[in-house]
Design a protein around this motif. Structure first.
Motif, mmCIF file in Angstrom:
data_model
loop_
_atom_site.group_PDB
_atom_site.id
_atom_site.type_symbol
_atom_site.label_atom_id
_atom_site.label_comp_id
_atom_site.label_asym_id
_atom_site.label_seq_id
_atom_site.Cartn_x
_atom_site.Cartn_y
_atom_site.Cartn_z
ATOM 1 N N TYR A 3 0.821 -1.215 0.000
ATOM 2 C CA TYR A 3 0.000 0.000 0.000
ATOM 3 C C TYR A 3 0.852 1.260 0.000
ATOM 4 C CZ TYR A 3 -4.291 -2.572 0.450
ATOM 5 O OH TYR A 3 -5.364 -3.385 0.195
ATOM 6 N N TRP A 83 -6.607 -3.792 12.043
ATOM 7 C CA TRP A 83 -6.632 -4.087 10.611
ATOM 8 C C TRP A 83 -6.124 -5.507 10.388
ATOM 9 C CZ3 TRP A 83 -8.535 -0.928 6.877
ATOM 10 C CH2 TRP A 83 -8.685 0.424 7.159
ATOM 11 N N THR A 105 -14.157 -0.880 7.982
ATOM 12 C CA THR A 105 -13.484 -0.109 6.945
ATOM 13 C C THR A 105 -12.639 -1.052 6.108
ATOM 14 O OG1 THR A 105 -13.341 1.793 8.431
ATOM 15 C CG2 THR A 105 -11.902 1.824 6.532
ATOM 16 N N THR A 106 -12.596 -0.830 4.799
ATOM 17 C CA THR A 106 -11.697 -1.597 3.943
ATOM 18 C C THR A 106 -10.868 -0.636 3.105
ATOM 19 O OG1 THR A 106 -13.233 -1.801 2.072
ATOM 20 C CG2 THR A 106 -13.323 -3.529 3.758
ATOM 21 N N ARG A 107 -9.715 -1.113 2.695
ATOM 22 C CA ARG A 107 -8.859 -0.397 1.745
ATOM 23 C C ARG A 107 -8.396 -1.395 0.702
ATOM 24 N NH1 ARG A 107 -5.044 2.944 5.990
ATOM 25 N NH2 ARG A 107 -6.440 4.736 6.227
ATOM 26 N N GLN A 116 -11.303 3.387 -0.218
ATOM 27 C CA GLN A 116 -11.562 3.144 1.197
ATOM 28 C C GLN A 116 -13.069 3.131 1.387
ATOM 29 O OE1 GLN A 116 -8.807 4.498 4.138
ATOM 30 N NE2 GLN A 116 -10.421 5.547 5.264
ATOM 31 N N THR A 117 -13.590 2.040 1.943
ATOM 32 C CA THR A 117 -15.032 1.938 2.189
ATOM 33 C C THR A 117 -15.294 1.979 3.685
ATOM 34 O OG1 THR A 117 -15.094 -0.477 2.358
ATOM 35 C CG2 THR A 117 -15.317 0.481 0.137
ATOM 36 N N TYR A 118 -16.491 2.405 4.019
ATOM 37 C CA TYR A 118 -16.944 2.468 5.408
ATOM 38 C C TYR A 118 -18.322 1.835 5.478
ATOM 39 C CZ TYR A 118 -13.599 6.339 5.400
ATOM 40 O OH TYR A 118 -12.493 7.108 5.240
ATOM 41 N N LYS A 126 -17.914 5.429 0.368
ATOM 42 C CA LYS A 126 -16.579 5.246 -0.191
ATOM 43 C C LYS A 126 -15.878 6.589 -0.267
ATOM 44 C CE LYS A 126 -17.417 1.453 -3.398
ATOM 45 N NZ LYS A 126 -17.441 1.069 -4.820
#
Length: 132
Positions: A3, A83, A105-107, A116-118, A126
Motif C-alpha cells: 500500500y 486491521w 473499513t476496507t482499503r 476506502q469503504t466504510y 466510499k
C-alpha cells in the motif's frame, strides 16, 4: 501487494449520509466532505506507518496487522480495533468507545486508486484516493 504511496482524496460516494449516521453534525459534515485529505502509507511486511493530513489535522500512527490500537476520528469519535489482510484488501474492524457499535473499513488498490469503504449501521460509503 503493498500500500506504499502518497494518496490524495479525489471523490466521495455517500460520505455525507455515512457521517450523518455516525452522528456528526451538519457543519462538520460539510467541512469534512471537502477536507483535502492526503494519506501517506509506508508498509513493511505486516507493519504500517500512516500519516494523514487534512485541512483539520495531521496525524501519524504506526500499526501492525492483527494488533488492536486506539484511534480518534477527526470529529473526536474514539475507536478501538485492528486491521487485517483478506487477500489484497485491508479490513479494519473498529468499535466505538461511546456506544460500542461497530465500524468496518476496507482499503484496496485498484489501478492508480486507493478505495476506502466504510460501513456503519447499514450505511455504506466510499472515499476514493488517487496516487499523488
Amino acid at each position: 501487494m503493498t500500500y506504499n504511496g502518497n494518496w490524495k482524496i479525489d471523490r466521495n460516494e455517500n460520505y455525507e449520509k455515512f457521517m450523518e449516521k455516525m452522528g456528526i453534525n451538519m457543519v462538520k459534515r460539510k467541512l469534512a466532505a471537502h477536507d483535502n485529505l492526503k494519506i501517506i502509507i509506508e508498509q513493511t511486511g505486516d507493519k504500517f506507518h500512516v500519516k494523514e493530513s487534512s485541512n483539520f489535522r495531521t496525524l501519524e500512527l504506526d500499526l501492525t496487522l492483527g494488533v488492536t490500537f486506539e484511534y480518534s476520528l477527526a470529529d473526536g469519535t474514539e475507536l478501538s480495533g485492528s486491521w487485517t489482510m483478506e487477500g489484497d484488501m485491508m479490513k479494519g474492524i473498529f468499535n466505538r468507545k461511546d456506544n460500542g457499535k461497530q465500524l468496518t473499513t476496507t482499503r484496496i488498490i485498484q489501478g492508480d486508486e486507493l478505495i476506502q469503504t466504510y460501513s456503519y449501521e447499514g450505511v455504506d460509503a466510499k472515499r476514493i484516493f488517487k496516487r499523488d
